[in-house]
Design an enzyme around this catalytic site. Structure first.
Site, PDB file in Angstrom:
ATOM      1  N   THR A  23      17.074   5.444  -1.053  1.00  0.00           N
ATOM      2  CA  THR A  23      15.860   5.096  -1.795  1.00  0.00           C
ATOM      3  C   THR A  23      16.218   4.354  -3.071  1.00  0.00           C
ATOM      4  OG1 THR A  23      13.774   5.941  -2.729  1.00  0.00           O
ATOM      5  CG2 THR A  23      15.732   7.242  -3.174  1.00  0.00           C
ATOM      6  N   ASN A  25      13.665   4.518  -5.316  1.00  0.00           N
ATOM      7  CA  ASN A  25      12.592   5.115  -6.099  1.00  0.00           C
ATOM      8  C   ASN A  25      13.117   6.408  -6.753  1.00  0.00           C
ATOM      9  OD1 ASN A  25      10.356   6.755  -6.813  1.00  0.00           O
ATOM     10  ND2 ASN A  25       9.026   5.594  -5.436  1.00  0.00           N
ATOM     11  N   ASP A  84       9.553   7.177   3.996  1.00  0.00           N
ATOM     12  CA  ASP A  84       8.512   6.176   3.801  1.00  0.00           C
ATOM     13  C   ASP A  84       7.182   6.917   3.707  1.00  0.00           C
ATOM     14  OD1 ASP A  84       8.428   3.244   3.451  1.00  0.00           O
ATOM     15  OD2 ASP A  84       6.835   3.386   4.940  1.00  0.00           O
ATOM     16  N   THR A  85       6.430   6.589   2.671  1.00  0.00           N
ATOM     17  CA  THR A  85       5.219   7.337   2.359  1.00  0.00           C
ATOM     18  C   THR A  85       4.046   6.388   2.196  1.00  0.00           C
ATOM     19  OG1 THR A  85       6.454   9.120   1.287  1.00  0.00           O
ATOM     20  CG2 THR A  85       4.167   8.864   0.626  1.00  0.00           C
ATOM     21  N   PHE A 164       3.944  10.392 -10.009  1.00  0.00           N
ATOM     22  CA  PHE A 164       4.109   8.941 -10.010  1.00  0.00           C
ATOM     23  C   PHE A 164       3.125   8.335  -9.015  1.00  0.00           C
ATOM     24  CE2 PHE A 164       6.349   8.138  -5.951  1.00  0.00           C
ATOM     25  CZ  PHE A 164       6.707   9.431  -5.606  1.00  0.00           C
ATOM     26  N   TYR A 166       0.289   7.097  -6.910  1.00  0.00           N
ATOM     27  CA  TYR A 166      -1.159   7.363  -6.840  1.00  0.00           C
ATOM     28  C   TYR A 166      -1.511   8.798  -7.255  1.00  0.00           C
ATOM     29  CZ  TYR A 166      -1.031   3.068  -4.020  1.00  0.00           C
ATOM     30  OH  TYR A 166      -0.826   1.776  -3.579  1.00  0.00           O
ATOM     31  N   ASP A 167      -0.548   9.553  -7.780  1.00  0.00           N
ATOM     32  CA  ASP A 167      -0.806  10.967  -8.109  1.00  0.00           C
ATOM     33  C   ASP A 167      -2.022  11.182  -9.030  1.00  0.00           C
ATOM     34  OD1 ASP A 167       1.125  12.040  -6.494  1.00  0.00           O
ATOM     35  OD2 ASP A 167       2.630  12.249  -8.061  1.00  0.00           O
ATOM     36  N   LYS A 187       3.018  20.590  -7.312  1.00  0.00           N
ATOM     37  CA  LYS A 187       2.873  19.473  -6.354  1.00  0.00           C
ATOM     38  C   LYS A 187       3.842  19.662  -5.181  1.00  0.00           C
ATOM     39  CE  LYS A 187       3.723  14.577  -5.542  1.00  0.00           C
ATOM     40  NZ  LYS A 187       4.270  13.289  -6.003  1.00  0.00           N
TER      41      LYS A 187
END
Ligand code: ITT
Length: 208
Positions: A23, A25, A84-85, A164, A166-167, A187
């Site tokens: 990743t 990210n 992948d999200t 981070f 769209y949270d 979360k």
């Protein structure tokens, strides 16, 4: 760049229950390390001196996850996994979905994406959405997939600044706050990524 990992790192990866997470990210990396909680040590791309962008041209989360883990496996032949999200919004026919990272255009920020979604959802009463994570693991040359989903609703404005992406606009069903208003551990306990990573960890603990 050398095509071969330093032998010391290779030996460490095999014998120390370490696995490479593909990743770029940093938020995902931190979440996954926290969720695994020492069960498995996570090695990052910079540890193998890999700094290239990996193309994500698939039409599905499975294809993109697979593309990321294969990019590393094909070059280095080491076990690794990727995530992948996507955020799937019913009123937007599942968008941004597989396009979640660059929804507002190439080089956009998390905030640009959030603003685009809020604008598109301005007149929608159906706020139903879900986060979906697909993990692709390559272990001993075989590929395995693990999936996690959390259902929720898109809020009408941003709430909170934890997490981070769209949270701040995603409120999981059964809660009165967004992921952006939750401490990380809250979360992680209910999230799409939490579910997928727990499946991965259970699988790895049997295999390794
Ligand atoms: P890598 O591919 O390098 O892992 P990425 O950010 O490009 O990083 P994705 O392709 O999976 O990752 O993009 C998914 C986007 O969806 C991501 O950039 C965020 O904007 C968002 N996202 C992913 N996980 C999220 C989460 O847990 N909470 C909120 N938004 C998330």
């Amino acid at each position: 760049m050398s095509l071969h990992l330093p032998i010391k790192l290779l030996i460490t990866l095999i014998f120390m229950r370490k696995i490479l997470f593909v990743t770029n990210n940093q938020h995902k990396l931190i979440e996954i390390k926290t969720i695994l909680n020492g069960k498995m040590e996570v090695v990052k791309l910079s540890d193998i001196h890999f700094y290239e962008e990996i193309p994500e041209t698939g039409q599905t989360l499975h294809e993109n996850a697979s593309q990321k883990s294969h990019a590393i496996f094909d070059q280095f032949q080491i076990d690794c996994f990727s995530d992948d999200t996507g955020l799937e919004i019913d009123a937007l026919n599942g968008r941004p979905g597989v396009y979640s990272a660059r929804y507002a255009g190439e080089g956009c920020s998390f905030h640009n994406n959030v603003v685009k979604v809020l604008n598109e959802m301005e007149n929608e009463s159906n706020r139903f959405a879900r986060f979906r994570t697909v993990i692709s693991l390559i272990l001993n040359r075989e590929e395995y997939f693990f999936e996690g989903v959390v259902e929720g609703e898109i809020t009408r404005f941003e709430q909170g600044n934890s997490g981070f992406g769209y949270d701040p606009i995603f409120r999981p069903l059964g809660f009165n706050k967004t992921f952006g208003e939750m401490p990380d551990d809250e979360k992680n306990a209910i999230s799409h990524r939490g579910e997928a990573v727990h499946k991965l960890a259970a699988f790895l603990s049997e295999k390794i």
